[in-house]
Design a protein around this motif. Sequence first.
Motif, mmCIF file in Angstrom:
data_model
loop_
_atom_site.group_PDB
_atom_site.id
_atom_site.type_symbol
_atom_site.label_atom_id
_atom_site.label_comp_id
_atom_site.label_asym_id
_atom_site.label_seq_id
_atom_site.Cartn_x
_atom_site.Cartn_y
_atom_site.Cartn_z
ATOM 1 N N GLU A 98 48.239 47.885 51.461
ATOM 2 C CA GLU A 98 47.633 47.170 50.340
ATOM 3 C C GLU A 98 46.580 47.985 49.610
ATOM 4 O O GLU A 98 46.054 47.553 48.591
ATOM 5 C CB GLU A 98 47.032 45.838 50.803
ATOM 6 C CG GLU A 98 45.912 45.986 51.819
ATOM 7 C CD GLU A 98 46.412 45.926 53.234
ATOM 8 O OE1 GLU A 98 45.660 45.422 54.083
ATOM 9 O OE2 GLU A 98 47.534 46.382 53.497
ATOM 10 N N ARG A 99 46.250 49.173 50.140
ATOM 11 C CA ARG A 99 45.269 50.043 49.490
ATOM 12 C C ARG A 99 45.908 51.254 48.834
ATOM 13 O O ARG A 99 45.249 51.999 48.146
ATOM 14 C CB ARG A 99 44.251 50.533 50.521
ATOM 15 C CG ARG A 99 43.464 49.436 51.194
ATOM 16 C CD ARG A 99 42.594 48.684 50.191
ATOM 17 N NE ARG A 99 41.663 47.823 50.891
ATOM 18 C CZ ARG A 99 40.513 48.226 51.389
ATOM 19 N NH1 ARG A 99 40.145 49.486 51.264
ATOM 20 N NH2 ARG A 99 39.719 47.377 52.019
ATOM 21 N N LYS A 100 47.169 51.486 49.092
ATOM 22 C CA LYS A 100 47.841 52.700 48.628
ATOM 23 C C LYS A 100 48.535 52.441 47.299
ATOM 24 O O LYS A 100 49.350 51.535 47.179
ATOM 25 C CB LYS A 100 48.861 53.154 49.677
ATOM 26 C CG LYS A 100 49.401 54.550 49.452
ATOM 27 C CD LYS A 100 50.254 54.986 50.629
ATOM 28 C CE LYS A 100 50.776 56.395 50.437
ATOM 29 N NZ LYS A 100 49.684 57.387 50.372
ATOM 30 N N GLY A 101 48.199 53.258 46.292
ATOM 31 C CA GLY A 101 48.817 53.103 44.980
ATOM 32 C C GLY A 101 48.631 51.709 44.415
ATOM 33 O O GLY A 101 49.598 51.053 44.045
ATOM 34 N N VAL A 102 47.382 51.248 44.332
ATOM 35 C CA VAL A 102 47.112 49.881 43.891
ATOM 36 C C VAL A 102 47.670 49.648 42.488
ATOM 37 O O VAL A 102 47.630 50.518 41.622
ATOM 38 C CB VAL A 102 45.611 49.553 43.932
ATOM 39 C CG1 VAL A 102 45.096 49.558 45.352
ATOM 40 C CG2 VAL A 102 44.813 50.501 43.059
#
Length: 288
Positions: free
Chosen positions: A243-247
């Motif tokens: 959920e934090r990667k490539g928001v």
Amino acid sequence: MCYLLIGNISALISDDCTEPLVDAFLRVYLPDGRHPMGAHPKKDILNGPGQLTAGQVEAKRDRLLAETRLDEKGNYMLAWEQLHLFTEPLELDICLRHMPEQADIRGMESHYHLTTTVPQWKRSGQQYVAAYAYILPVESWRQIRANYGTWIIAGTVRRLHAREGQAQLKVEAYNAGNHRLLGCARTDENGRYQLRFSKKQLTSRLMLVGERRNVSGPDIYFKVYRDKQLLWEEEAQIAAMPERKGVRPCSMINIIMQDVALKKTSGYVPGWLSNWAVSGRKSSLVSH
């Protein structure tokens, strides 16, 4: 007779969170003659707005009835004079020139048709008044923000085992790729925050004009302050979480802090999707 149309235009960030269309222009057009008197054509609001070409905007210029700029809350007020009882359907379009965090940018104008509707006019003294509100679906707003190369992240900051949000905190988001500050925001009385940034805050590779519509989001981690005191910070590695990667341009990240007195670890710990152990003043976080 004076006609007064009031209302609000906003966009969904999630199912229960919106942001206003600040400084956008609302335009109201007379019917184009295709709709007979008494017809009440309505565009399904859940289908989202339809983008207009420059030619389509120019073609309806002679039918423009009134226009106004939305205020900082997305509210509007439009008035015009009409000699007869106005029962025709109206076309409502929106014109965007920048996102709220791009107030110094001009030139990228985009137009969208919102709806065709017949307002429910009510007589009030010497005028007729009607109200109309429109909420852009999150999928549409996410694409529009992507076109402008901007992001909005919203959520609530809480402590573990506490239902109440943490008010009056400063939330800072960092790009894990270069550890640069992307943006900051303050939580309201319910612990909610809305944090915005644009492609200016990303690396030069992501700022290429040709990549405007395909800019991938950054991997992010957070720090939280009360006034100038650092309450809590995350290790940059937490940006590897899904959920934090490539928001995405519209994202919800709810933050739950828990104080721990554990020794600093060198990698992920069991249950890393919900807990991250850090040392000193650092705390653990659960994101939903």
